[in-house]
Enzyme design. Sequence first.
Site, PDB file in Angstrom:
ATOM      1  N   TRP A   1      40.243  27.662 -19.829  1.00  0.00           N
ATOM      2  CA  TRP A   1      40.502  26.328 -20.378  1.00  0.00           C
ATOM      3  C   TRP A   1      40.745  26.452 -21.874  1.00  0.00           C
ATOM      4  CZ3 TRP A   1      42.013  21.940 -18.580  1.00  0.00           C
ATOM      5  CH2 TRP A   1      41.998  20.818 -19.405  1.00  0.00           C
TER       6      TRP A   1
ATOM      7  N   GLN B   1      41.064   8.876 -21.031  1.00  0.00           N
ATOM      8  CA  GLN B   1      40.300   9.497 -22.132  1.00  0.00           C
ATOM      9  C   GLN B   1      40.106  10.981 -21.819  1.00  0.00           C
ATOM     10  OE1 GLN B   1      37.303   5.967 -23.358  1.00  0.00           O
ATOM     11  NE2 GLN B   1      37.310   6.504 -21.218  1.00  0.00           N
TER      12      GLN B   1
ATOM     13  N   GLY C   1      36.080  18.327 -29.432  1.00  0.00           N
ATOM     14  CA  GLY C   1      36.194  16.993 -30.019  1.00  0.00           C
ATOM     15  C   GLY C   1      37.551  16.805 -30.656  1.00  0.00           C
ATOM     16  N   SER C   2      37.594  15.929 -31.641  1.00  0.00           N
ATOM     17  CA  SER C   2      38.873  15.583 -32.273  1.00  0.00           C
ATOM     18  C   SER C   2      39.332  16.671 -33.240  1.00  0.00           C
ATOM     19  CB  SER C   2      38.721  14.265 -33.014  1.00  0.00           C
ATOM     20  OG  SER C   2      37.736  14.420 -34.020  1.00  0.00           O
TER      21      SER C   2
ATOM     22  N   LYS D   1      24.199  19.778 -29.518  1.00  0.00           N
ATOM     23  CA  LYS D   1      24.284  18.396 -30.018  1.00  0.00           C
ATOM     24  C   LYS D   1      25.185  17.585 -29.102  1.00  0.00           C
ATOM     25  CE  LYS D   1      26.775  15.845 -32.905  1.00  0.00           C
ATOM     26  NZ  LYS D   1      26.585  14.577 -32.209  1.00  0.00           N
TER      27      LYS D   1
ATOM     28  N   GLY E   1      37.193  18.891 -35.853  1.00  0.00           N
ATOM     29  CA  GLY E   1      37.296  20.340 -35.637  1.00  0.00           C
ATOM     30  C   GLY E   1      37.623  21.084 -36.929  1.00  0.00           C
TER      31      GLY E   1
ATOM     32  N   TRP F   1      32.259  12.733 -25.956  1.00  0.00           N
ATOM     33  CA  TRP F   1      31.726  11.753 -25.007  1.00  0.00           C
ATOM     34  C   TRP F   1      32.550  11.612 -23.731  1.00  0.00           C
ATOM     35  CZ3 TRP F   1      35.871   8.717 -24.520  1.00  0.00           C
ATOM     36  CH2 TRP F   1      36.685   8.494 -25.640  1.00  0.00           C
TER      37      TRP F   1
ATOM     38  N   CYS G   1      41.478  14.959 -22.983  1.00  0.00           N
ATOM     39  CA  CYS G   1      42.285  15.805 -23.866  1.00  0.00           C
ATOM     40  C   CYS G   1      43.491  16.325 -23.095  1.00  0.00           C
ATOM     41  CB  CYS G   1      41.449  16.954 -24.397  1.00  0.00           C
ATOM     42  SG  CYS G   1      40.563  17.788 -23.082  1.00  0.00           S
TER      43      CYS G   1
ATOM     44  N   GLU H   1      37.877  23.265 -29.040  1.00  0.00           N
ATOM     45  CA  GLU H   1      38.677  22.609 -28.001  1.00  0.00           C
ATOM     46  C   GLU H   1      39.002  21.228 -28.519  1.00  0.00           C
ATOM     47  OE1 GLU H   1      40.093  23.723 -25.478  1.00  0.00           O
ATOM     48  OE2 GLU H   1      39.157  25.690 -25.489  1.00  0.00           O
ATOM     49  N   LEU H   2      40.263  21.007 -28.852  1.00  0.00           N
ATOM     50  CA  LEU H   2      40.602  19.788 -29.589  1.00  0.00           C
ATOM     51  C   LEU H   2      41.525  18.883 -28.780  1.00  0.00           C
ATOM     52  CD1 LEU H   2      40.989  21.603 -33.030  1.00  0.00           C
ATOM     53  CD2 LEU H   2      38.952  20.547 -32.060  1.00  0.00           C
TER      54      LEU H   2
ATOM     55  N   PRO I   1      30.948  14.414 -20.994  1.00  0.00           N
ATOM     56  CA  PRO I   1      29.828  15.010 -21.731  1.00  0.00           C
ATOM     57  C   PRO I   1      29.131  16.159 -21.016  1.00  0.00           C
ATOM     58  CG  PRO I   1      29.338  12.746 -21.064  1.00  0.00           C
ATOM     59  CD  PRO I   1      30.791  12.976 -20.798  1.00  0.00           C
TER      60      PRO I   1
ATOM     61  N   GLU J   1      47.689  11.749 -30.023  1.00  0.00           N
ATOM     62  CA  GLU J   1      46.801  11.558 -28.876  1.00  0.00           C
ATOM     63  C   GLU J   1      46.259  10.128 -28.914  1.00  0.00           C
ATOM     64  OE1 GLU J   1      42.965  13.656 -28.980  1.00  0.00           O
ATOM     65  OE2 GLU J   1      43.486  14.333 -26.976  1.00  0.00           O
TER      66      GLU J   1
HETATM   67  P1  NAD Z   1      34.703  13.599 -32.268  1.00  0.00           P
HETATM   68  O1  NAD Z   1      35.435  14.698 -32.928  1.00  0.00           O
HETATM   69  O2  NAD Z   1      34.593  12.300 -32.964  1.00  0.00           O
HETATM   70  O3  NAD Z   1      33.197  14.040 -31.952  1.00  0.00           O
HETATM   71  C1  NAD Z   1      32.917  15.199 -31.213  1.00  0.00           C
HETATM   72  C2  NAD Z   1      31.514  15.660 -31.548  1.00  0.00           C
HETATM   73  O4  NAD Z   1      31.489  16.069 -32.923  1.00  0.00           O
HETATM   74  C3  NAD Z   1      30.452  14.567 -31.410  1.00  0.00           C
HETATM   75  O5  NAD Z   1      29.266  15.139 -30.928  1.00  0.00           O
HETATM   76  C4  NAD Z   1      30.273  14.104 -32.849  1.00  0.00           C
HETATM   77  O6  NAD Z   1      29.018  13.534 -33.123  1.00  0.00           O
HETATM   78  C5  NAD Z   1      30.444  15.404 -33.612  1.00  0.00           C
HETATM   79  N1  NAD Z   1      30.819  15.241 -35.025  1.00  0.00           N
HETATM   80  C6  NAD Z   1      31.379  14.156 -35.625  1.00  0.00           C
HETATM   81  N2  NAD Z   1      31.557  14.406 -36.952  1.00  0.00           N
HETATM   82  C7  NAD Z   1      31.116  15.668 -37.177  1.00  0.00           C
HETATM   83  C8  NAD Z   1      31.069  16.506 -38.315  1.00  0.00           C
HETATM   84  N3  NAD Z   1      31.492  16.084 -39.512  1.00  0.00           N
HETATM   85  N4  NAD Z   1      30.585  17.764 -38.178  1.00  0.00           N
HETATM   86  C9  NAD Z   1      30.172  18.220 -36.967  1.00  0.00           C
HETATM   87  N5  NAD Z   1      30.176  17.463 -35.855  1.00  0.00           N
HETATM   88  C10 NAD Z   1      30.653  16.204 -35.944  1.00  0.00           C
HETATM   89  O7  NAD Z   1      35.377  13.443 -30.825  1.00  0.00           O
HETATM   90  P2  NAD Z   1      35.050  12.369 -29.715  1.00  0.00           P
HETATM   91  O8  NAD Z   1      35.611  11.064 -30.155  1.00  0.00           O
HETATM   92  O9  NAD Z   1      33.623  12.466 -29.321  1.00  0.00           O
HETATM   93  O10 NAD Z   1      35.906  12.946 -28.470  1.00  0.00           O
HETATM   94  C11 NAD Z   1      37.256  12.717 -28.336  1.00  0.00           C
HETATM   95  C12 NAD Z   1      38.065  13.914 -28.826  1.00  0.00           C
HETATM   96  O11 NAD Z   1      37.637  15.086 -28.163  1.00  0.00           O
HETATM   97  C13 NAD Z   1      39.536  13.784 -28.497  1.00  0.00           C
HETATM   98  O12 NAD Z   1      40.318  14.132 -29.620  1.00  0.00           O
HETATM   99  C14 NAD Z   1      39.753  14.796 -27.384  1.00  0.00           C
HETATM  100  O13 NAD Z   1      41.043  15.309 -27.287  1.00  0.00           O
HETATM  101  C15 NAD Z   1      38.765  15.843 -27.703  1.00  0.00           C
HETATM  102  N6  NAD Z   1      38.412  16.602 -26.486  1.00  0.00           N
HETATM  103  C16 NAD Z   1      38.955  17.846 -26.304  1.00  0.00           C
HETATM  104  C17 NAD Z   1      38.682  18.578 -25.149  1.00  0.00           C
HETATM  105  C18 NAD Z   1      39.278  19.951 -24.920  1.00  0.00           C
HETATM  106  O14 NAD Z   1      38.794  20.650 -24.035  1.00  0.00           O
HETATM  107  N7  NAD Z   1      40.290  20.367 -25.642  1.00  0.00           N
HETATM  108  C19 NAD Z   1      37.834  18.048 -24.189  1.00  0.00           C
HETATM  109  C20 NAD Z   1      37.288  16.784 -24.396  1.00  0.00           C
HETATM  110  C21 NAD Z   1      37.590  16.076 -25.562  1.00  0.00           C
END
Ligand code: NAD
Length: 481
Positions: free
Chosen positions: A451, A284, A230-231, A177, A235, A153, A286, A252-253, A156, A385
């Site tokens: 990236w 917010q 995501g997180s 998604k 991941g 988010w 990464c 990308e975490l 996005p 983080e």
């Molecule tokens: P999140 O991991 O909670 O969610 C990311 C996505 O995964 C969402 O679409 C979510 O619905 C989906 N998701 C949740 N549970 C899932 C599952 N069990 N299986 C598959 N998909 C699932 O992360 P967030 O809170 O949306 O975003 C914040 C995180 O994203 C932070 O940790 C941040 O560091 C990371 N991030 C990394 C980068 C990068 O380029 N390295 C960029 C942006 C954000």
Amino acid sequence: MLSPVLAGVYIDGHWRAGGEQLTVINPSTEERLAIVTGGDARAVDDAVQAAREAFGAWSKTTGAARAMILRKIAHGVAARRERLIELQSSNNGKPGFEAAIDVDDVIGTFNYYAELAEASDGQQNRAVELPSDEFTARLRREPCGVVGLIVPWNFPMVTTAWKLAPALAAGCCVVLKPSEVTPLAELELAQIIAASGLPTGVFNVVCGTGLAVGAPMSGHPGIAKVSFTGSNAVGVQVMQRAAETVKGVSLELGGKSSLLVLADADLDLAVELASGGGFFNAGQMCSATSRVLVANELLEPFLERIVAKARSIKVAAPQDEGAEMGPLVNKAQYQRVIAHIEAGKDTGARLLCGGKRPADQPRGYFLQPAVFSHVPLDSALWREEIFGPVVCVRGFSSEAEAIALANDSQFGLVASVVGRDAATTERVANALQAGLVWINAPQVIFPQTAWGGYKQSSLGRELGPWGMQAFQEIKHVVRAV
Ligand code: NAD
């Protein structure tokens, strides 16, 4: 006012209503912006099926044909720039100038991959030199199949473009998604793509929660590759599910990046860059440089100035005149960041400013930017983080100590170096374990530079030619002469 109910599932060129209702809020007001109806495992099946049917024809199009569509998408985004900025601001809480950077980045990314798609036609079937004249060989790069894109988010539309544009350029078909927290910009993007002339089924969207949609995508046997941002916790789950069908995975975490202020640094520039690296997007990011390492001789004046800077930042709703930092994205994130700040105080770290709701913002998830000093090296504040406007500052006595502190992390996404001596800043940049290092520069990101990071920050790289290669298989054809 009634919130609009928006269909959040787009499969084979058709919008589908019904399904789980996702409430989308405005984090500046805590009010409901819209209800988006999401999908489930069955919708994922249908989307994958549509994408697989479209793959045969789409994968055989020329790069030039794909480039034409990518440019139309870029053009469509540019035409709806103001609307997309407004959606980013209302759904994410980003001030207008930040949302504009996001939209322009999306346009730039689609145009860049249009160029790469076009160039790929001339590179296909390139001859490979062999140490034998009894054989010839040629190299082909072919789209890997149907790909699942799962995005967060915080940026996005940007994280989506960094995956979607190279996937389409490579000739893949897509199931996207969006984050259930911020689906509005992606739904607008889907409308733009629907009008771009892209054949139906090539691009599909299934909104929904991670469990309802993300998990079935990660394990789906019809998906060849999952690209996830995501997180770290999620991941790992994506990777585990993908392992069942030996699926390709790009991740990308998280990050816990450092900004190093060397002894000869321009202090004003250092403060400006530390503020941007820590507080842009309300922290917010990464790539947030949430650990600021300052040469001991500059530590006191730096702390004084970064605290003054943090106090001067206008924290307000995007539509408010002069807003410099918006709210955090939702209640859960707000509570998480505040819990980190409180736990940090309990470790003996000194909160020098911020970390509280601004007095003039009784509603919304607003937080004054926080600066900590004296943060213990083994505390969560230093190591984990936070994903909020929280910066930890620490002094160092030598270049070697600064590098060791910066590299002492499970993450290695980015880093920044501030200093006047070119040789020293280059040497330090080379020693840092990070995928992207900025020297005396803000966090500029070009589609031409990769990236992604070291260690647990990433698996693979996005952007540049690497971003497209992530969606391609390599094939060699060897012939006996
Ligand atoms: P999140 O991991 O909670 O969610 C990311 C996505 O995964 C969402 O679409 C979510 O619905 C989906 N998701 C949740 N549970 C899932 C599952 N069990 N299986 C598959 N998909 C699932 O992360 P967030 O809170 O949306 O975003 C914040 C995180 O994203 C932070 O940790 C941040 O560091 C990371 N991030 C990394 C980068 C990068 O380029 N390295 C960029 C942006 C954000």
